[in-house]
Design a protein around this motif. Structure first.
Motif, PDB file in Angstrom:
ATOM      1  N   GLY A 159      30.791  62.476  66.759  1.00 36.42           N
ATOM      2  CA  GLY A 159      30.576  63.201  65.507  1.00 36.42           C
ATOM      3  C   GLY A 159      30.234  62.248  64.382  1.00 36.42           C
ATOM      4  O   GLY A 159      30.681  62.421  63.249  1.00 36.42           O
ATOM      5  N   THR A 161      28.965  68.175  66.642  1.00 38.03           N
ATOM      6  CA  THR A 161      30.262  67.929  67.274  1.00 38.03           C
ATOM      7  C   THR A 161      30.161  67.065  68.523  1.00 38.03           C
ATOM      8  O   THR A 161      31.173  66.617  69.039  1.00 38.03           O
ATOM      9  N   GLU A 216      18.826  63.390  59.420  1.00 38.69           N
ATOM     10  CA  GLU A 216      20.176  63.013  59.824  1.00 38.69           C
ATOM     11  C   GLU A 216      20.825  62.362  58.612  1.00 38.69           C
ATOM     12  O   GLU A 216      20.137  61.849  57.739  1.00 38.69           O
ATOM     13  N   GLY A 270      27.269  64.252  61.441  1.00 37.99           N
ATOM     14  CA  GLY A 270      28.381  64.229  62.384  1.00 37.99           C
ATOM     15  C   GLY A 270      29.584  64.941  61.787  1.00 37.99           C
ATOM     16  O   GLY A 270      29.837  64.864  60.588  1.00 37.99           O
ATOM     17  N   ASP A 295      25.213  60.570  66.584  1.00 33.55           N
ATOM     18  CA  ASP A 295      25.168  61.918  67.134  1.00 33.55           C
ATOM     19  C   ASP A 295      24.304  62.828  66.262  1.00 33.55           C
ATOM     20  O   ASP A 295      23.646  63.738  66.761  1.00 33.55           O
ATOM     21  N   ALA A 296      24.306  62.557  64.952  1.00 34.50           N
ATOM     22  CA  ALA A 296      23.447  63.311  64.039  1.00 34.50           C
ATOM     23  C   ALA A 296      21.973  63.024  64.344  1.00 34.50           C
ATOM     24  O   ALA A 296      21.137  63.925  64.313  1.00 34.50           O
TER      25      ALA A 296
END
Lengths: 261, 401
Positions: free
Chosen positions: B171, B167, B116, B142, B175-176
């Motif tokens: 984002g 997405t 990430e 993100g 979220d990553a």
């Protein structure tokens, strides 16, 4: 014995899933009642979490619709109370560890017991960490349902030592969502589990056709159907008859082996 | 003065009450293998030799401990030393941890790396080491961050990595991490997840601590050489907390050294647009760990905000949560405006364009140094260089490039 065990007395159980509050509290109550009437033996109710890392796009989207409809943990309990006025179908919650942790494990399990929510499926609470919730769950008679995956290997005995509701077999790697193929070692996994536990073995992740349900019911004790139901609801939220028809077909396929054993 | 009782107790998977392994069952076997592999490697002189050889020959270590003379004179208090992680290959401290973890991935027989990234520094470091060892690499970032940090997206692609824009959610970095965890659970057999911060399920926080501790091990020795003593304070920025834990590690057992982590307060700790987790958060379980998170009363994870793509994370590594709870370290917030002012300050004062993340630490040093005596010493870690931030800061200042 946990009340969930009764659901398996007549043979393989059909266990559909819906997300609480998707798209509204009233609709969820109607869906659960429809599923129970269509032959569901247990209904799994998702308590939405902001970051559902075990869920694929379909169930993630259901969570977002529930949040847009104003779902909170308190409202989920209200939904269960409303369901209980119409059906006594056994219920389990599927949620993520932070929800009961933040609510307080004891308080959460006591609420579940009062509303006859018989079990908890918590994908991010593996056996190594389940000890922090287990005392509150067992004191309140709420089963902590262990998840077993195709990668569990040597861990099966450890995972099932406290299984008093059922065992949730994750049939494929990755996140929830409909699939056409399952882990190649599913038969072996079921056979290995039978050696270490007498709890019912239910298979979920990806099952969406009656043929799949019937095949799984031939080896396991229960068929869990999530994303396929949630997608039906997303596509036609007002079509209760359509939902009942699909659930009925899946229930029949799951139950088709009953009485043969 | 800190007493030794302030140091949180650690176990195989925990720091005080925090840490643990809150991940889906699918990943538990991988974590078991990784824990065994890491413990073996820690005790293996050959592993340590290869790790340190790569740090020195590839990553350009040891990094300088630089006396910031003009800043020291200008602020008029404690002597300020800058630990120059910005001079590492790839321009940030992230490479230290990536080299260590990728050596473990190779020991485990993995062929594919995933990571990430927020600001892109960890993604760039992972893509770099993947290229070095000829491994496949996919970086989750993100969508919003891919816009803020276009230069780093292109760098990762140049290095042969696939960059996947995430997405879901806001984002952002959180979220990553979700996407990377999902990808790992989908193909654990060949994939190794290189977590970039001191977070996630055990053994990651302890591994990142081990691999980043080279920062403070060097700094302690370097300061001993030039000053013959320990620092009075160590200051580092905290998102998930990897450069901070690396900067603190060798000093945790030295009670006279104050440890200060600087979080991104965004538009202000109480503005509602913040990433100041340790000031505004509460205990929770997320991303594989029990730690402190920005969340609502139901336990839903909050939206976060900071100008810095590397610090806008709603959680923090469990060891930081434990160091705060025990009182061994203090955590403070610095706003976007203060960090941008520090970005300009250190550029003009010392000729260093430092990462906007690091400038949160610099901004706190600007406040702290004048309150200390001239015979006292601060070490401030510059976790990365700021080239990646120039366009964004110009736009923040209303300058068209």
């Amino acid at each position: 014995m946990n009340p969930l065990r009764k659901a398996f007395e007549n043979g393989p159980a059909f266990i559909p899933f819906v997300t609480a509050g998707d798209p509204s509290a009233e609709k969820t109550v109607a869906y659960v009642v429809a599923l129970a009437n269509a032959g569901a033996d247990i209904v799994e109710l998702g308590v939405p979490f902001s970051d559902p890392i075990a869920d694929g796009p379909v169930i993630q989207a259901a969570g977002l619709r529930a949040f847009a409809g104003g779902i909170t943990v308190e409202r989920v309990f209200d939904i269960v109370a409303a369901i209980r006025q119409q059906t006594q179908v056994p219920l389990v919650f599927l949620t993520y560890a932070n929800i009961p942790f933040k609510y307080g494990y004891e308080r959460f399990c006591a609420r579940c017991a009062k509303l006859r929510v018989a079990g908890l499926v918590i994908p991010d609470l593996p056996a190594e960490e389940a000890g922090e919730l287990l005392p509150a769950a067992s004191q309140n008679g709420v089963a902590l349902i262990p998840l077993v995956s195709p990668t569990s290997g040597h861990r099966l005995a450890k995972l099932t030592v406290h299984a008093d509701g059922f065992v949730y077999i994750v049939s494929a790697l990755g996140v929830t969502g409909t699939r056409d193929g399952f882990a190649q070692n599913l038969d072996d996994l079921i056979a290995d589990l039978r050696k270490v536990t007498d709890a019912p073995l239910c298979v979920g992740f990806g099952i969406h056709t009656p043929e799949q349900a019937s095949a799984i019911a031939g080896q396991a004790d229960g068929v869990i159907v999530g994303s396929a139901i949630v997608k039906l609801i997303a596509d036609a939220p007002d079509d209760l008859a359509g939902l009942a028809e699909y659930a009925g077909a899946m229930a029949n396929a799951t139950h088709s082996g009953r009485g043969q054993a | 003065m800190t007493e030794l009782k302030d140091i949180p107790e650690t176990s195989e998977t925990r720091f005080g009450d925090f840490g643990g392994q809150y991940v889906p069952e699918t990943l538990m076997t991988e974590l078991e293998k990784l824990t065994a592999c890491f413990n073996e490697a820690e005790a293996d002189p050959d592993f340590q030799a290869e790790f340190h050889r790569l740090l020195n020959e590839y990553a350009n270590r040891p990094s300088l401990l630089y006396f910031a003379k003009r800043m020291t004179e200008d602020l008029g208090g404690a002597k300020i030393y800058l630990k120059r992680e910005d001079l590492n290959h790839t321009g940030a401290h992230k490479i230290n941890n990536v080299l260590g973890q990728v050596l473990l991935a190779r020991r485990l027989g993995k062929t594919r790396l995933i990571a990430e990234t927020g600001a892109g520094q960890h993604g760039v470091a992972t893509a770099t080491v993947a290229a070095l060892f000829g491994m496949e690499c996919e970086v989750f970032m993100g969508k919003e961050d891919t816009e803020r940090q276009k230069l780093n997206v292109y760098r990762m692609e140049l290095l042969g990595a696939k960059v996947t824009a995430v997405t879901s959610g806001q984002g952002l970095l959180k979220d990553a991490v979700n996407a990377a965890l999902q990808d790992w659970a989908a193909r654990p057999e060949d994939t190794y997840y290189v977590i970039g911060s001191a977070m996630g399920p055990a053994p990651y926080p302890a591994m990142v601590h081990a691999f980043q501790s080279v920062i403070s091990t060097e700094a302690k020795q370097q300061l001993q050489t030039v000053e013959g003593r320990l620092p009075d304070a160590v200051v580092a920025c905290v998102g998930g907390g990897s450069n901070a834990i690396g900067s603190f590690a060798a000093f945790i057992g030295d009670p006279s050294v104050r440890l200060i982590g600087v979080e991104a307060a965004g538009q202000g700790v109480d503005s509602g647009k913040t990433a100041a987790t340790l000031e505004k958060g509460s205990a929770g379980i997320f991303h594989g760990m029990k730690s402190i998170f920005l969340q609502n009363g139901d336990g839903q994870i909050d939206k976060v905000y900071s100008i810095s793509a590397g610090l806008d994370y709603p959680g923090v590594g469990p060891e930081h949560a434990a160091l705060q709870a025990s009182g061994r370290a203090d955590y403070v917030g610095i706003t976007d405006d203060e960090a941008v002012a520090a970005f300009e300050y250190i550029a003009k004062m010392e000729g260093i364009v430092a990462a906007i993340e690091s400038c949160h630490a610099v901004a706190y040093v600007q406040k702290l140094a004048p309150t200390m005596r001239k015979d006292q010493i601060i070490i401030c870690t510059l976790s990365g260089r700021g080239d990646k931030d120039v366009a964004q800061i110009a736009s923040y200042k209303g300058v068209a490039l």
